[in-house]
Motif scaffolding. Structure first.
Motif, PDB file in Angstrom:
ATOM      1  N   CYS A  27       0.841  -1.191   0.000  1.00  0.00           N
ATOM      2  CA  CYS A  27       0.000   0.000   0.000  1.00  0.00           C
ATOM      3  C   CYS A  27       0.884   1.251   0.000  1.00  0.00           C
ATOM      4  N   MET A  32      -0.393   2.412  -5.898  1.00  0.00           N
ATOM      5  CA  MET A  32      -1.782   2.738  -6.238  1.00  0.00           C
ATOM      6  C   MET A  32      -1.867   3.318  -7.646  1.00  0.00           C
ATOM      7  N   TYR A  74      -7.522  -0.228  -0.832  1.00  0.00           N
ATOM      8  CA  TYR A  74      -6.569  -0.647  -1.867  1.00  0.00           C
ATOM      9  C   TYR A  74      -6.479  -2.172  -1.941  1.00  0.00           C
TER      10      TYR A  74
END
Length: 84
Positions: A27, A32, A74
């Protein structure tokens, strides 16, 4: 610093629950962005729509400084893209 430690603990916990073959990305803002770019080339499916929704919620949480929530969304996004 407390938020960073909480996010790191959450990531470690999430990774311990996922199978090794899942190849989940950590993450982070860079990961992302990579995930979002990869989703752009896939055909429109219900899984892609769910993943896009989770990524939008992750971006909102990240903008508000809620890294734990952002990481949760996520991870859900990555799992949604793995489904067929």
């Amino acid at each position: 610093m407390k938020t960073l430690l909480t996010a790191a603990a959450f990531i470690a916990f999430a990774c311990s629950l996922s199978p090794a073959s899942a190849a989940m990305m950590a993450c982070s803002k860079d990961n992302m962005m990579k995930s979002t770019a990869m989703m752009g080339g896939t055909p429109d499916t219900p899984a892609k729509m769910a993943a896009n929704k989770e990524m939008a919620m992750a971006n909102t949480d990240m903008s508000n400084g809620k890294m734990k929530g952002a990481c949760m969304h996520y991870m859900k996004s990555q799992k949604a893209m793995m489904m067929k």
